[in-house]
Design an enzyme around this catalytic site. Sequence first.
Site, PDB file in Angstrom:
ATOM      1  NE  ARG A  51      -2.538  -0.940   3.392  1.00  0.00           N
ATOM      2  CZ  ARG A  51      -3.217  -1.125   4.517  1.00  0.00           C
ATOM      3  NH1 ARG A  51      -4.508  -0.969   4.524  1.00  0.00           N
ATOM      4  NH2 ARG A  51      -2.604  -1.449   5.637  1.00  0.00           N
ATOM      5  CE  LYS A 149       4.323 -18.613  12.167  1.00  0.00           C
ATOM      6  NZ  LYS A 149       4.936 -19.256  13.288  1.00  0.00           N
ATOM      7  CG  ASP A 178       6.218 -25.102   8.703  1.00  0.00           C
ATOM      8  OD1 ASP A 178       7.301 -24.623   9.095  1.00  0.00           O
ATOM      9  OD2 ASP A 178       5.436 -25.697   9.448  1.00  0.00           O
ATOM     10  CG  HIS A 179      10.477 -20.648   8.598  1.00  0.00           C
ATOM     11  ND1 HIS A 179       9.400 -20.135   9.253  1.00  0.00           N
ATOM     12  CD2 HIS A 179      11.442 -20.783   9.521  1.00  0.00           C
ATOM     13  CE1 HIS A 179       9.707 -19.972  10.520  1.00  0.00           C
ATOM     14  NE2 HIS A 179      10.950 -20.360  10.715  1.00  0.00           N
ATOM     15  CE  LYS A 183      14.380 -23.751  11.226  1.00  0.00           C
ATOM     16  NZ  LYS A 183      15.355 -22.702  11.491  1.00  0.00           N
ATOM     17  CD  GLU A 217      10.733 -18.663  19.847  1.00  0.00           C
ATOM     18  OE1 GLU A 217      11.020 -17.785  19.029  1.00  0.00           O
ATOM     19  OE2 GLU A 217       9.583 -18.889  20.245  1.00  0.00           O
ATOM     20  CG  ASP A 236       3.532 -18.414  16.838  1.00  0.00           C
ATOM     21  OD1 ASP A 236       3.145 -17.932  15.759  1.00  0.00           O
ATOM     22  OD2 ASP A 236       4.650 -18.185  17.335  1.00  0.00           O
ATOM     23  CG  HIS A 241       6.999 -23.959  12.852  1.00  0.00           C
ATOM     24  ND1 HIS A 241       6.883 -23.710  11.505  1.00  0.00           N
ATOM     25  CD2 HIS A 241       6.896 -22.760  13.460  1.00  0.00           C
ATOM     26  CE1 HIS A 241       6.719 -22.411  11.325  1.00  0.00           C
ATOM     27  NE2 HIS A 241       6.721 -21.815  12.492  1.00  0.00           N
ATOM     28  CE  LYS A 332       6.964 -16.320  21.340  1.00  0.00           C
ATOM     29  NZ  LYS A 332       8.088 -16.277  20.383  1.00  0.00           N
TER      30      LYS A 332
HETATM   31  P1  NAD Z   1       3.770  -6.499   8.226  1.00  0.00           P
HETATM   32  O1  NAD Z   1       2.610  -5.927   8.952  1.00  0.00           O
HETATM   33  O2  NAD Z   1       5.148  -6.067   8.609  1.00  0.00           O
HETATM   34  O3  NAD Z   1       3.615  -6.138   6.678  1.00  0.00           O
HETATM   35  C1  NAD Z   1       2.419  -6.283   5.995  1.00  0.00           C
HETATM   36  C2  NAD Z   1       2.606  -5.876   4.551  1.00  0.00           C
HETATM   37  O4  NAD Z   1       1.345  -6.004   3.901  1.00  0.00           O
HETATM   38  C3  NAD Z   1       3.048  -4.445   4.326  1.00  0.00           C
HETATM   39  O5  NAD Z   1       3.897  -4.424   3.194  1.00  0.00           O
HETATM   40  C4  NAD Z   1       1.737  -3.719   3.996  1.00  0.00           C
HETATM   41  O6  NAD Z   1       1.917  -2.587   3.170  1.00  0.00           O
HETATM   42  C5  NAD Z   1       1.028  -4.801   3.232  1.00  0.00           C
HETATM   43  N1  NAD Z   1      -0.417  -4.615   3.259  1.00  0.00           N
HETATM   44  C6  NAD Z   1      -1.217  -4.553   4.357  1.00  0.00           C
HETATM   45  N2  NAD Z   1      -2.501  -4.372   3.960  1.00  0.00           N
HETATM   46  C7  NAD Z   1      -2.498  -4.303   2.609  1.00  0.00           C
HETATM   47  C8  NAD Z   1      -3.506  -4.136   1.629  1.00  0.00           C
HETATM   48  N3  NAD Z   1      -4.790  -3.972   1.948  1.00  0.00           N
HETATM   49  N4  NAD Z   1      -3.133  -4.153   0.342  1.00  0.00           N
HETATM   50  C9  NAD Z   1      -1.852  -4.331  -0.016  1.00  0.00           C
HETATM   51  N5  NAD Z   1      -0.855  -4.497   0.872  1.00  0.00           N
HETATM   52  C10 NAD Z   1      -1.178  -4.481   2.164  1.00  0.00           C
HETATM   53  O7  NAD Z   1       3.605  -8.065   8.272  1.00  0.00           O
HETATM   54  P2  NAD Z   1       4.754  -9.182   8.166  1.00  0.00           P
HETATM   55  O8  NAD Z   1       5.357  -9.365   9.492  1.00  0.00           O
HETATM   56  O9  NAD Z   1       5.655  -8.873   7.012  1.00  0.00           O
HETATM   57  O10 NAD Z   1       3.904 -10.497   7.871  1.00  0.00           O
HETATM   58  C11 NAD Z   1       3.321 -10.789   6.625  1.00  0.00           C
HETATM   59  C12 NAD Z   1       2.698 -12.180   6.687  1.00  0.00           C
HETATM   60  O11 NAD Z   1       3.722 -13.137   6.957  1.00  0.00           O
HETATM   61  C13 NAD Z   1       1.686 -12.350   7.818  1.00  0.00           C
HETATM   62  O12 NAD Z   1       0.705 -13.268   7.409  1.00  0.00           O
HETATM   63  C14 NAD Z   1       2.511 -12.959   8.935  1.00  0.00           C
HETATM   64  O13 NAD Z   1       1.727 -13.718   9.831  1.00  0.00           O
HETATM   65  C15 NAD Z   1       3.430 -13.843   8.142  1.00  0.00           C
HETATM   66  N6  NAD Z   1       4.686 -14.172   8.817  1.00  0.00           N
HETATM   67  C16 NAD Z   1       5.516 -13.189   9.250  1.00  0.00           C
HETATM   68  C17 NAD Z   1       6.698 -13.530   9.864  1.00  0.00           C
HETATM   69  C18 NAD Z   1       7.659 -12.470  10.325  1.00  0.00           C
HETATM   70  O14 NAD Z   1       8.712 -12.851  10.819  1.00  0.00           O
HETATM   71  N7  NAD Z   1       7.367 -11.202  10.189  1.00  0.00           N
HETATM   72  C19 NAD Z   1       7.051 -14.869  10.034  1.00  0.00           C
HETATM   73  C20 NAD Z   1       6.196 -15.857   9.554  1.00  0.00           C
HETATM   74  C21 NAD Z   1       5.012 -15.487   8.937  1.00  0.00           C
END
Ligand code: NAD
Length: 485
Positions: A51, A149, A178-179, A183, A217, A236, A241, A332
Amino acid sequence: MVSRVIPVDPFDLVIFGGTGDLARRKILPALFRRYVAGQMGETSRIVGAARSEMDDAAYRDFVRDAVMEFDPPQGEAATQLDGFLEQVGYVTLDATGHGGWAELAARLKDKRAVQAFYFSVGPSLFGALAERLHQHGMAGEGTRIVVEKPFGRDEESARKLNATLAEHFDEGQIYRIDHYLGKETVQNLMAVRFGNMLFEPLWNAQYVDHIQITVAETVGVGGRGEYYDKSGAMRDMLQNHMMQLLCLIAMEPPAKFDPDAVRDEKLKVIRALDEVKPEDVVRGQYEAEDGKADYRTQVENKASTTESFVALKLHISNWRWAGTPFYLRTGKRLRAKVSEIAVVFKETPHSIFGAEAGRHRNILTIRLQPNEGMDLGVTIKEPGPGGMRLVDVPLDMTFADALGPDAEDVPDAYERLIMDVIRGNQTLFMRGDEVEAAWAWTDPIIAGWEARGDEPEPYETGSSGPEEALALMHRDGRRWRDIRA
Ligand code: NAD
């Protein structure tokens, strides 16, 4: 030994959520490493889509900063960052609106051999993204989508998500990440089990006393308190995992290393899981210590009963495993950051060395972190004169030592998994029915806590979890392995 880079077809990879935390920390640095490895090809393109209002140049700066912060390139690789960035672009769009979609479609018009869309956004947007891709002509037969996830929070929501995606994509086009499955050691688990004659004949209830899986963790929920409090350790970590690790350790040998053959066998394990008795599950919540806040202080709901720790005993009702318990725990703020699987073999049936030599057992430990590798505890004679005294020593195989410098070059989980998407190999991704089955097993456990109003047991920061978790093993005459880095 020289590591080989297997070429992939030129690809377009669009990252929805390209400005998010996951993209910054994992996806973008992983792509740069593959570029440096020579796997990205000159014509492949990466397009961030989110966005935030940004043009290509601003996004390239964003990507540069992400790489420099989370995986700074060393030596020669540093000179390649500019070249990588030339292949990166950005489109501003909203998953739920229409603006930006025509521009994205126009950018991808001269399609590369493979087109993949990474849904790195919350699952509430999966449906909207799938729909828009379809409306704008980007959901063709060859399209692949990657979803992150959490895949649902119970069986019902997972089914709904699967149904939503299935409206526009076949199962063969959906890559549920599922990362853990990416591994190196996790894949080695399959290599060790099915590439050696040594272990498989012993890999059953006749020879294995029990198996323990620990994912510990040291960190607390930190800034993720709000998100975490809605899920907890069970949703979670354990449902996804740890369940995947359990499947790989317990499954029957697939006929071949092919996506559906492997996933069929994993699914059979999940479907053979017995219902878990309430007394076989322990939940915990960490307490405050040394200036570190307790769990409830770090989340919004000050009376939260969400668990930051869970330990349980489970049984797999099939010929191979009937009678061998599996103990799983994750949490954790524990003593050390450790992920390991320990296969604890039974004691020898009889000791020819007399009572004072003690009874010994072999333990095969598979470490996911730190020091990825395996060791096998074997019993030998204690060196020196004077009687036959026995000691247990490790036959250690730390991959970094055994494989030399190449082991350091092992791609990280995201690198491997993204390249598997490009290659069209789904072996290390979860199939829809697997995810649903895992929830179907987890749901009654969570429902039981809710119905009984169970409170998690408090545990000290830096410990191995609540006392009750230790008791879970003690009452079976067994003990957890130390949580040690
Ligand atoms: P975040 O909140 O940091 O980023 C979300 C992203 O989505 C941003 O780029 C935002 O601009 C975009 N976004 C939000 N609403 C939008 C919309 N309506 N249209 C277009 N883009 C939109 O989230 P994150 O931590 O990067 O996580 C993303 C996904 O990955 C989630 O499902 C999260 O559960 C999963 N995830 C994250 C991690 C992590 O380490 N951060 C690990 C495993 C899984």
